[in-house]
Write an enzyme that holds these catalytic residues in place. Structure first.
Site, mmCIF file in Angstrom:
data_model
loop_
_atom_site.group_PDB
_atom_site.id
_atom_site.type_symbol
_atom_site.label_atom_id
_atom_site.label_comp_id
_atom_site.label_asym_id
_atom_site.label_seq_id
_atom_site.Cartn_x
_atom_site.Cartn_y
_atom_site.Cartn_z
ATOM 1 N N PRO A 275 38.625 -30.994 -7.618
ATOM 2 C CA PRO A 275 38.195 -32.296 -8.129
ATOM 3 C C PRO A 275 39.041 -32.740 -9.323
ATOM 4 C CG PRO A 275 36.751 -30.586 -8.961
ATOM 5 C CD PRO A 275 37.723 -29.904 -8.026
ATOM 6 N N ARG A 277 39.288 -36.808 -10.489
ATOM 7 C CA ARG A 277 38.663 -38.032 -10.986
ATOM 8 C C ARG A 277 37.210 -37.834 -11.444
ATOM 9 N NH1 ARG A 277 40.328 -42.995 -9.150
ATOM 10 N NH2 ARG A 277 41.380 -41.898 -7.472
ATOM 11 N N CYS A 344 54.539 -59.393 -17.913
ATOM 12 C CA CYS A 344 54.945 -60.537 -17.096
ATOM 13 C C CYS A 344 54.837 -60.194 -15.609
ATOM 14 C CB CYS A 344 56.373 -60.916 -17.470
ATOM 15 S SG CYS A 344 56.902 -62.396 -16.645
ATOM 16 N N GLU A 345 53.616 -59.909 -15.188
ATOM 17 C CA GLU A 345 53.296 -59.607 -13.792
ATOM 18 C C GLU A 345 51.925 -60.228 -13.565
ATOM 19 O OE1 GLU A 345 55.124 -57.376 -11.776
ATOM 20 O OE2 GLU A 345 56.545 -56.920 -13.385
HETATM 21 C C1 LIG Z 1 46.219 -32.244 -3.416
HETATM 22 C C2 LIG Z 1 45.269 -32.970 -4.279
HETATM 23 N N1 LIG Z 1 44.189 -32.319 -4.740
HETATM 24 C C3 LIG Z 1 43.284 -32.915 -5.537
HETATM 25 C C4 LIG Z 1 43.440 -34.239 -5.895
HETATM 26 C C5 LIG Z 1 42.406 -34.844 -6.785
HETATM 27 O O1 LIG Z 1 41.768 -35.893 -6.189
HETATM 28 P P1 LIG Z 1 40.555 -36.602 -6.915
HETATM 29 O O2 LIG Z 1 41.013 -36.980 -8.267
HETATM 30 O O3 LIG Z 1 40.271 -37.767 -6.067
HETATM 31 O O4 LIG Z 1 39.435 -35.619 -6.952
HETATM 32 C C6 LIG Z 1 44.532 -34.963 -5.432
HETATM 33 C C7 LIG Z 1 44.668 -36.385 -5.761
HETATM 34 O O5 LIG Z 1 45.075 -37.209 -5.033
HETATM 35 C C8 LIG Z 1 45.478 -34.309 -4.603
HETATM 36 O O6 LIG Z 1 46.563 -34.955 -4.147
#
Ligand SMILES: Cc1ncc(COP(=O)(O)O)c(C=O)c1O
Length: 416
Positions: A275, A277, A344-345
């Site tokens: 995990p 995020r 500037c986007e």
């Molecule tokens: C291989 C891998 N593991 C774990 C993650 C973490 O994902 P998340 O932040 O959605 O939990 C990612 C993110 O894209 C990833 O590429």
């Protein structure tokens, strides 16, 4: 459950610390994280898997600031590193090579050599070619590399197309129908040890079904391996659990675990989860100041901030939604604002028609859920300096990364 960010007398606080005080002392833009919120999220996620043998390998890509990585180590996490840079951060944060899994499409030769020499817990291999390069590095180093195969299970995670990673034909992993043959090759290669199977089908996933289907694909492959007399140590189901950016329900850790555990537990294999995020994003805000207010001729007044896509690119990159709160709420009825960055986007916008209390130039706003994929994805576009990062802990706060200076930025350049 304590609320990390809440109003006390119209003043937004983080674990009791006024964000206005931090903005005054550190300036804006600035990232602020709650150590307690990170710890709570980690503990909740970990506890959801109960006594089943498992380990969380925090995905450093979400936020690899050294003090955050150190905090994860204190919580006894492992890590998922996606580059040699993230491996070096993990080592400096005190992780041992055995705590690290190394994932990534397109690992460079030097990255493979470093991971092999360190003896990381697993290198999640993305292709037959990469397996051959890992084997060559292991032979040169007279060692045996611990390899896991990243499977592309052809599961559509139903998330934003830019962060969907497990569909046939995209660049991630080994197509499921090719995986058994590759695993056999690894198992019979004396310079390699096949330790696991890995999958990661995307990020910001709020439904368990695709995550469960991906785990089922891994378990089916495990059985096929076992029938072929090949034993592995672990199943790594990747990351991807999303968060409620709109302040809603999200995908609770216990629901996720309740979907995954019945699939994996019959194998008896150790479960790794990566995990990112869900551990850090809700624990952070980006503080930004209103530098201009104008009438652009549209329905909403335009509030221009001193932070933009250089500090937080998610809205520009994915059309992502982030809640925005005033750090000090002014009295008066709410108005509609278009809240934009200074670049500037046209995509440099944090939200259209946001209902906010009345704003004035100089007011500070908190862009919520910015603790993951915020500072980690920041850039120096327009020669903008990276924002500082502040950690709120035990009723106080400290700077864990100072604001970049123009000298820092130019240190790498020559004028000739
Ligand atoms: C291989 C891998 N593991 C774990 C993650 C973490 O994902 P998340 O932040 O959605 O939990 C990612 C993110 O894209 C990833 O590429």
């Amino acid at each position: 459950m304590p609320t990390t960010f809440r109003y006390e007398d119209d003043c937004l606080v983080c674990d009791g610390v006024a964000l206005a005080d931090i903005a005054r002392a550190e300036g804006t833009p600035a990232y602020v994280y709650s150590a307690a919120a990170i710890e709570r999220a980690y503990t909740e996620f970990d506890a959801a898997f109960g006594s089943y043998p498992h380990r969380l390998h925090y995905a450093l890509k979400a936020n690899s600031t050294l003090a955050i990585a150190s905090l994860m180590r204190r919580l006894a996490a492992g890590v998922d590193a996606n580059s040699v840079g993230e491996i070096e951060v993990a080592l400096r944060a005190g992780f041992a090579p055995g705590d690290i899994v190394f994932t990534g499409v397109g690992k460079r030769p030097d990255e493979i050599e470093r991971a092999v020499a360190l003896g990381v817990h697993a290198i999640n291999a993305e292709s037959a070619g990469e397996v051959a390069r890992i084997a060559a590095a292991a032979r040169t180093g007279r060692t045996k590399a611990r390899v896991s195969v990243r499977i592309n299970p052809d599961v559509n995670a139903g998330t934003h197309p830019h962060i969907t990673t497990g569909v046939r034909g995209n660049k991630f992993g080994v197509p499921i129908e090719q995986a058994l043959a590759l695993c056999r090759d690894i198992a019979f290669d004396t310079s390699l040890r096949l330790v696991g199977l890995h999958v990661h089908v995307g990020s910001q996933i709020l439904e368990v079904a695709p995550l469960r289907r991906a785990a089922e694909a891994l378990v089916a492959l495990t059985r096929a391996l076992s029938d072929a007399g090949i034993a592995i140590e672990h199943i790594d189901v990747g990351g991807g659990v999303g968060i409620p950016y709109d302040g809603g329900r999200g995908l609770p850790a216990r629901e996720y675990a309740a979907a995954i555990l019945p699939v994996v537990s019959p194998t008896g294999l150790k479960l790794l989860v990566e995990p990112g995020r869900v551990i850090v994003a809700p624990a952070g805000v980006l503080l930004a100041r209103v530098v201009d207010l104008k009438n652009g001729g549209g329905p909403a007044e335009i509030a221009v901030l001193d932070a933009g896509m250089t500090e937080l690119i998610r809205p520009a990159l994915y059309g992502a939604y982030h809640r925005i709160d005033a750090v000090q709420r002014r009295p008066g009825s709410e108005r509609q604002y278009e809240i934009v960055g200074p670049l500037c986007e046209t995509s440099d916008s944090f939200g259209n028609a946001r209902a906010m209390p009345p704003l004035q130039v100089g007011d500070v706003l908190a862009i919520r859920d910015a603790g993951g994929y915020g500072s980690a994805m920041a850039s120096n576009y327009n020669r903008r300096l990276l924002a500082p990062e502040i950690l709120v802990e035990n009723g106080g706060w400290r700077t864990i990364r100072r604001r970049q200076t123009i000298e820092d930025l130019l240190m790498l350049e020559s004028s000739e």
